[in-house]
Design a protein around this motif. Sequence first.
Motif, PDB file in Angstrom:
ATOM      1  N   LEU A 322     -12.747  -7.617  17.114  1.00  0.00           N
ATOM      2  CA  LEU A 322     -12.964  -8.412  15.896  1.00  0.00           C
ATOM      3  C   LEU A 322     -12.062  -7.922  14.873  1.00  0.00           C
ATOM      4  N   GLN A 323     -11.882  -6.650  14.764  1.00  0.00           N
ATOM      5  CA  GLN A 323     -11.002  -5.741  13.761  1.00  0.00           C
ATOM      6  C   GLN A 323      -9.706  -6.223  13.679  1.00  0.00           C
ATOM      7  N   SER A 324      -9.232  -6.593  15.026  1.00  0.00           N
ATOM      8  CA  SER A 324      -8.044  -7.073  15.512  1.00  0.00           C
ATOM      9  C   SER A 324      -7.862  -8.378  15.340  1.00  0.00           C
ATOM     10  N   ASN A 325      -8.675  -9.041  14.932  1.00  0.00           N
ATOM     11  CA  ASN A 325      -8.495 -10.729  14.794  1.00  0.00           C
ATOM     12  C   ASN A 325      -8.610 -11.268  16.232  1.00  0.00           C
ATOM     13  N   LEU A 326      -9.065 -10.762  17.143  1.00  0.00           N
ATOM     14  CA  LEU A 326      -8.984 -11.333  18.575  1.00  0.00           C
ATOM     15  C   LEU A 326      -7.541 -11.111  19.198  1.00  0.00           C
ATOM     16  N   ARG A 327      -6.796 -10.471  18.619  1.00  0.00           N
ATOM     17  CA  ARG A 327      -5.359 -10.389  18.949  1.00  0.00           C
ATOM     18  C   ARG A 327      -4.831  -8.683  18.978  1.00  0.00           C
ATOM     19  N   VAL A 328      -5.353  -8.073  20.126  1.00  0.00           N
ATOM     20  CA  VAL A 328      -4.916  -6.564  20.389  1.00  0.00           C
ATOM     21  C   VAL A 328      -3.582  -6.578  20.843  1.00  0.00           C
ATOM     22  N   GLU A 329      -2.501  -6.305  20.205  1.00  0.00           N
ATOM     23  CA  GLU A 329      -1.091  -5.919  20.602  1.00  0.00           C
ATOM     24  C   GLU A 329      -1.214  -4.903  21.640  1.00  0.00           C
ATOM     25  N   GLU A 330       0.013  -4.983  22.591  1.00  0.00           N
ATOM     26  CA  GLU A 330       0.033  -4.139  23.702  1.00  0.00           C
ATOM     27  C   GLU A 330       0.157  -2.582  23.192  1.00  0.00           C
ATOM     28  N   GLY A 331       0.945  -2.408  22.209  1.00  0.00           N
ATOM     29  CA  GLY A 331       1.076  -1.113  21.651  1.00  0.00           C
ATOM     30  C   GLY A 331      -0.402  -0.328  21.442  1.00  0.00           C
ATOM     31  N   ARG A 332      -1.193  -1.204  20.842  1.00  0.00           N
ATOM     32  CA  ARG A 332      -2.543  -0.624  20.392  1.00  0.00           C
ATOM     33  C   ARG A 332      -3.275  -0.367  21.642  1.00  0.00           C
ATOM     34  N   PHE A 333      -2.897  -1.354  22.561  1.00  0.00           N
ATOM     35  CA  PHE A 333      -4.073  -1.162  23.946  1.00  0.00           C
ATOM     36  C   PHE A 333      -3.621   0.239  24.413  1.00  0.00           C
ATOM     37  N   TYR A 334      -2.315   0.434  24.606  1.00  0.00           N
ATOM     38  CA  TYR A 334      -2.163   1.771  25.219  1.00  0.00           C
ATOM     39  C   TYR A 334      -2.856   3.049  24.542  1.00  0.00           C
ATOM     40  N   LYS A 335      -3.053   3.129  23.259  1.00  0.00           N
ATOM     41  CA  LYS A 335      -3.554   4.187  22.604  1.00  0.00           C
ATOM     42  C   LYS A 335      -5.136   3.974  22.461  1.00  0.00           C
ATOM     43  N   GLU A 336      -5.620   2.764  22.573  1.00  0.00           N
ATOM     44  CA  GLU A 336      -7.030   2.522  22.390  1.00  0.00           C
ATOM     45  C   GLU A 336      -7.766   2.810  23.884  1.00  0.00           C
ATOM     46  N   LEU A 337      -7.220   2.107  24.851  1.00  0.00           N
ATOM     47  CA  LEU A 337      -8.301   2.102  25.836  1.00  0.00           C
ATOM     48  C   LEU A 337      -8.596   3.527  26.281  1.00  0.00           C
ATOM     49  N   ARG A 338      -8.075   4.698  26.069  1.00  0.00           N
ATOM     50  CA  ARG A 338      -8.380   6.105  26.567  1.00  0.00           C
ATOM     51  C   ARG A 338      -8.320   6.776  24.995  1.00  0.00           C
ATOM     52  N   ARG A 339      -8.833   6.327  24.192  1.00  0.00           N
ATOM     53  CA  ARG A 339      -8.493   7.112  22.839  1.00  0.00           C
ATOM     54  C   ARG A 339      -9.710   8.116  22.942  1.00  0.00           C
ATOM     55  N   LYS A 340     -10.709   7.797  23.139  1.00  0.00           N
ATOM     56  CA  LYS A 340     -11.908   8.845  23.244  1.00  0.00           C
ATOM     57  C   LYS A 340     -11.479  10.000  24.313  1.00  0.00           C
ATOM     58  N   ASP A 341     -10.809   9.769  25.308  1.00  0.00           N
ATOM     59  CA  ASP A 341     -10.635  11.040  26.281  1.00  0.00           C
ATOM     60  C   ASP A 341      -9.293  11.741  25.812  1.00  0.00           C
ATOM     61  N   GLY A 342      -8.575  11.229  24.554  1.00  0.00           N
ATOM     62  CA  GLY A 342      -7.601  11.773  24.087  1.00  0.00           C
ATOM     63  C   GLY A 342      -6.106  11.441  25.044  1.00  0.00           C
ATOM     64  N   LEU A 343      -6.072  10.380  25.666  1.00  0.00           N
ATOM     65  CA  LEU A 343      -5.155   9.980  26.517  1.00  0.00           C
ATOM     66  C   LEU A 343      -4.421   8.782  25.976  1.00  0.00           C
ATOM     67  N   THR A 344      -3.291   8.392  26.243  1.00  0.00           N
ATOM     68  CA  THR A 344      -2.502   6.974  26.111  1.00  0.00           C
ATOM     69  C   THR A 344      -2.280   6.786  27.431  1.00  0.00           C
ATOM     70  N   ILE A 345      -2.017   5.426  27.699  1.00  0.00           N
ATOM     71  CA  ILE A 345      -1.506   4.962  29.106  1.00  0.00           C
ATOM     72  C   ILE A 345      -0.044   4.492  28.932  1.00  0.00           C
ATOM     73  N   GLY A 346       0.538   4.312  30.066  1.00  0.00           N
ATOM     74  CA  GLY A 346       1.965   3.899  30.027  1.00  0.00           C
ATOM     75  C   GLY A 346       2.198   2.400  30.003  1.00  0.00           C
ATOM     76  N   ARG A 347       3.353   2.173  29.496  1.00  0.00           N
ATOM     77  CA  ARG A 347       3.810   0.746  29.484  1.00  0.00           C
ATOM     78  C   ARG A 347       4.445   0.344  30.600  1.00  0.00           C
ATOM     79  N   LEU A 348       5.471   1.122  31.183  1.00  0.00           N
ATOM     80  CA  LEU A 348       6.060   0.474  32.452  1.00  0.00           C
ATOM     81  C   LEU A 348       4.982   0.563  33.682  1.00  0.00           C
ATOM     82  N   ASP A 349       4.124   1.756  33.543  1.00  0.00           N
ATOM     83  CA  ASP A 349       3.045   1.797  34.765  1.00  0.00           C
ATOM     84  C   ASP A 349       1.795   2.329  33.877  1.00  0.00           C
ATOM     85  N   ALA A 350       0.800   1.631  33.854  1.00  0.00           N
ATOM     86  CA  ALA A 350      -0.411   1.839  33.160  1.00  0.00           C
ATOM     87  C   ALA A 350      -1.124   3.008  33.878  1.00  0.00           C
ATOM     88  N   ARG A 351      -0.599   3.241  35.067  1.00  0.00           N
ATOM     89  CA  ARG A 351      -1.623   4.137  36.071  1.00  0.00           C
ATOM     90  C   ARG A 351      -1.355   5.628  35.121  1.00  0.00           C
TER      91      ARG A 351
END
Length: 503
Positions: A322-351
């Motif tokens: 909601l804070q993103s106005n329903l539009r979560v940009e990919e760069g934010r997703f890399y950081k947000e998905l595992r933010r609580k774990d202190g991890l970022t995920i990859g762009r070329l390979d999200a694994r």
Amino acid sequence: MRKIQLVVLFAFALLQVLAQKQSAVAVSNAEELMPAGVSVTTTRNSVTIGGKKIDYSAYTGYLNLQNDTGKMIAKVFFTYYKKEGEDAGKRPVTFTFNGGPGSSSVWLHMGGLGPKRVLLKDDGAASGPPYQYINNEYSWLDKTDLVFIDPVSTGYSRSAPGENPKQFHGYLEDISSMGSFVRHFLSRYERWGSPKYLAGESYGTTRAAGLSKYLQDRHRIYLNGIFLISSVLNFGTNDYYVGNDLPRALYIPSYTAAAWYHKKLAPALQADLKKALKESEEFAIGAYASALLKGGWLTDAEKEAIAEKMSYYTGLSKEYILQSNLRVEEGRFYKELRRKDGLTIGRLDARFTGRDIDDVAESNSFDPSFANIDGPFTATINDYFQKELNFKEEKGYNIFGDVYPWNYSNVQNQFLNVAESLRDAMAKNPALKVYVGFGYYDFATPYFTSKYDIEHMFLRPEQRKNVQTYFYESGHMYYIHKPSLVQFKKDVDQFFDFSSSNK
């Protein structure tokens, strides 16, 4: 006495010729094997593929590009692998390149197609340096000869002295120079009678689609098949920015795939990846796309409902969405998905995951999936050229060349869309077959954007049958993942058989 001396000299010369022919070491500047205007080394080796030994010759060096007046304008570096013991005029030949734009051909060359590949763990992770390469039992050499091409300013390819390299740095400029390379190569190596293929990855698929039309229209070169590996055909489906909501919808299934891999989805979705993706795709082009289209007309209740569903399919919190106005940009997703774990995920390979200096930034500071392959591929390609292909060059091998700004003047005020070029080529050449491969965890060229592009080519039924799609549980370079590499090879073999049938 003079006759004896002549006989001795003739015998000595004959022995030298025989020795050269029998030698398995590199032959520098081998004009008897390579045409004029090409500076190469030649080596011979073998690789075992599917339990069968394949003997091959490798030609490594330059092909000179000339303008209409005959002046040399660039030296294009290539590596050409030719299987021995078969009629080269009838055997398939595949021209391969990577993307960027600005990338050398190192990734396909040392990742999955060539006779050697970088040694990685089965999941694609690299061990620590120094890095090694090994024989590639999944090489394509049993099915086709291979030509790895580095576009101008990448690899060892350079513009000629006094020539502006910018004349090669653009969509049309690149298509023209690469098309010229293909035409000259076919003539100089007597491959006009061969079945012809293109294999591109990432922007290399953009190039391949454009070349399919250019080669037909400009040089009358008709192809048997094209391999689109992690494809991007329409930049309008891939380019995030305010006002273009289409990519936001098409990226949702990739968010689902990444969240599934990192176990951030609800149990009902975690049970089956493909089922989860099917549901996500339906949501993306249904309720979610409709909500984005409504913009400010969306009611608060509708926003809440969409955010709830979006949270379900992405693993992100409803509040964040909601804070993103329903539009979560990919760069934010890399950081947000595992933010609580202190991890970022990859762009070329999200694994792949990485750690930044802190956990509060809006986006990650580097791509951990690229960092994983950058060092190993750079080290091994340089080692391989010097030690096995006996090609030594003082200038550096540009893994990524300086080609920016890339010229898109042919599509001012619109997105580059080469899907139409590919459709045109397929219409004119009904025998043309197309392989399209996707990695589920790829954010550089998300799989659902490619599916969308293909479905919006509006191919006729007989043309649609010529397009085959394949999916892998890996990322952009899906061949670094051993199970995907094994499947990739099986799919490629099947496609070669399919494309050679001329049905």
